[in-house]
Design an enzyme around this catalytic site. Structure first.
Site, PDB file in Angstrom:
ATOM      1  N   ASN A  41      44.418  24.870  -8.859  1.00 23.09           N
ATOM      2  CA  ASN A  41      43.838  25.830  -9.818  1.00 23.09           C
ATOM      3  C   ASN A  41      44.897  26.284 -10.818  1.00 23.09           C
ATOM      4  O   ASN A  41      45.121  27.461 -11.040  1.00 23.09           O
ATOM      5  CB  ASN A  41      43.213  27.041  -9.100  1.00 23.09           C
ATOM      6  CG  ASN A  41      44.225  27.858  -8.314  1.00 23.09           C
ATOM      7  OD1 ASN A  41      45.241  27.337  -7.867  1.00 23.09           O
ATOM      8  ND2 ASN A  41      43.953  29.135  -8.134  1.00 23.09           N
ATOM      9  N   ASP A 261      48.528  30.606   1.377  1.00 27.58           N
ATOM     10  CA  ASP A 261      47.894  31.055   0.139  1.00 27.58           C
ATOM     11  C   ASP A 261      48.869  31.896  -0.682  1.00 27.58           C
ATOM     12  O   ASP A 261      48.440  32.761  -1.458  1.00 27.58           O
ATOM     13  CB  ASP A 261      46.596  31.828   0.402  1.00 27.58           C
ATOM     14  CG  ASP A 261      45.672  31.784  -0.810  1.00 27.58           C
ATOM     15  OD1 ASP A 261      45.962  31.036  -1.753  1.00 27.58           O
ATOM     16  OD2 ASP A 261      44.663  32.508  -0.812  1.00 27.58           O
TER      17      ASP A 261
HETATM   18  O1  DOR Z   1      44.110  35.612  -3.690  1.00 26.58           O
HETATM   19  C1  DOR Z   1      43.978  34.486  -4.146  1.00 26.58           C
HETATM   20  N1  DOR Z   1      44.833  34.002  -5.078  1.00 26.58           N
HETATM   21  N2  DOR Z   1      42.958  33.727  -3.731  1.00 26.58           N
HETATM   22  C2  DOR Z   1      42.682  32.550  -4.293  1.00 26.58           C
HETATM   23  O2  DOR Z   1      41.738  31.943  -3.896  1.00 26.58           O
HETATM   24  C3  DOR Z   1      43.489  32.048  -5.429  1.00 26.58           C
HETATM   25  C4  DOR Z   1      44.815  32.640  -5.453  1.00 26.58           C
HETATM   26  C5  DOR Z   1      45.550  32.429  -6.766  1.00 26.58           C
HETATM   27  O3  DOR Z   1      45.477  31.336  -7.320  1.00 26.58           O
HETATM   28  O4  DOR Z   1      46.210  33.361  -7.233  1.00 26.58           O
HETATM   29 ZN    ZN Z   2      44.724  29.762  -2.645  1.00 21.31          ZN
END
Ligand code: DOR
Ligand code: ZN
Length: 360
Positions: A41, A261
């Protein structure tokens, strides 16, 4: 107490794009991390398998090269999943799997989290050619398991939330429609998701758990609005945290593994709210160990090693690291990471939490 462990793998992390990538990778290397699954992402998203970067998309090949040049070349494994968008085709999956460049795909609920606006609703994917091709080719589906488009009490309440809705409503149909598809339920936070994973075939369904979901509940988040703890899915209730701790502590469990994460945001607070993501670069094994010890539990070294170092590689099908790192049970403090785009505050520092362990 000193732990001597195989180097571990972070099977869900964010290294982003731009000047600070090398700083984020270095923070991972410094904490005994031997490899990572780096989320797609980015801006632009990693939505093709091969080819040059364009304004709208990156390829797995191109983004992996950027990461390697920034320091990830020292990793034993680097997996970049393909971001499933409306442009994803079965042909891309077949070709990508054949070339070896594609090992996993990522499902994002549209508009459900940071840079997830390119995602396609799960209901539109189930039974379709992309998931069928993944099933055939043995490409793993990494799932951000939250029902998109919910608001208010349907999004978050004491008895239900976007994650419990997703695991209750969408996941059974997905498993049924794609009986051979292998799935990682990422950053799970609820007792419903834990029960779903434990009830599923362990060869098919695994799950990652973050340090923050093992350590904190929603009370910690809202008391003083601790935005460093704001991530998605949001931290939940004590019964949910207990379910996670219990599942990870089961000797011989093979389904749950580390995926931090860790999500660096150089600007955590923005004009329109707060960026979602807890940064745990540099301190994740320490925080995981603290999660295993929380509630007065004695650290079960076997269960900890399985979760941190061996279950992930076994699920993804690559070797456990032959390199080792050590952790010592000595108090310490997390420090801010100075990066090319400014300071990034790790979760414990933002929460005023001292570390009970250090990497040696
Ligand atoms: O807390 C989060 N941050 N959840 C996610 O799914 C994406 C991530 C991010 O890319 O900062
Ligand atoms: Zn993530």
């Amino acid at each position: 107490m000193i732990l001597d462990l195989p180097k571990w793998f972070d099977l869900h992390t964010h290294f982003r794009q731009g000047e600070a990538v090398g700083d984020y990778v270095r923070a991972h290397v410094a904490m005994g991390c031997a490899g990572a699954l780096a989320m797609p992402n980015t801006r632009p998203p990693v939505s093709r398998v091969s080819g040059d970067a364009t304004e709208d998309s990156w390829s797995i090949e191109g983004y992996s090269e950027v990461l390697r040049e920034a320091g990830a070349g020292v990793f034993e494994e680097l997996i970049v999943p393909l971001y499933i968008t409306r442009g994803t085709t079965a042909e891309m999956i077949v070709e990508g799997a054949r070339s070896g460049g594609l090992r996993a795909c990522k499902y994002y609920p549209p508009h459900g989290t940071t840079n997830s606006e390119h995602g396609v609703p799960m209901a539109e994917l189930v039974g379709g050619p992309v998931l069928k091709a993944m099933e055939e080719a043995g490409v793993i589906l990494c799932i951000h398991g939250e029902q998109h488009g919910l608001a208010g009490a349907a999004y978050f309440d004491s008895g239900r939330n976007a994650e419990s809705a997703f695991y209750g409503d969408a996941m059974p149909g997905l498993l049924e429609a794609h009986p051979r598809l292998r799935i990682v339920c990422e950053h799970i936070t609820t007792k419903e998701a834990v029960a779903f994973v434990r009830g599923a075939d362990g060869a098919r369904v695994g799950a990652t758990v973050t340090p923050q979901h093992l350590l904190y509940t929603v009370g910690d988040l809202i008391q003083g609005l601790k935005y460093h703890l704001y991530c998605l899915p949001v931290v939940k209730f004590d019964a949910d945290r207990e379910a996670l701790r219990e599942a990870l502590g089961v000797r011989g469990q093979r389904q749950f593994f580390a995926g931090t994460d860790s999500a660096p945001h150089s600007a955590k607070v923005t004009e329109c709210g707060c960026a979602a993501g807890c940064f745990t670069g540099g301190c994740a094994p320490q925080l995981y160990a603290m999660g295993f010890e929380a509630g007065g539990r004695a650290l079960d070294v076997g269960a900890f090693e399985a979760f941190l170092c061996t279950n992930g590689p076994e699920f993804y099908g690559f070797p456990v690291s032959a390199e080792r790192f050590q952790m010592e049970r000595v108090a310490g403090e997390a420090v801010a990471l100075n990066t090319a785009v400014g300071e990034v505050v790790p979760l414990p520092l933002g929460m005023g939490l001292s570390l009970d362990w250090r990497i040696i």
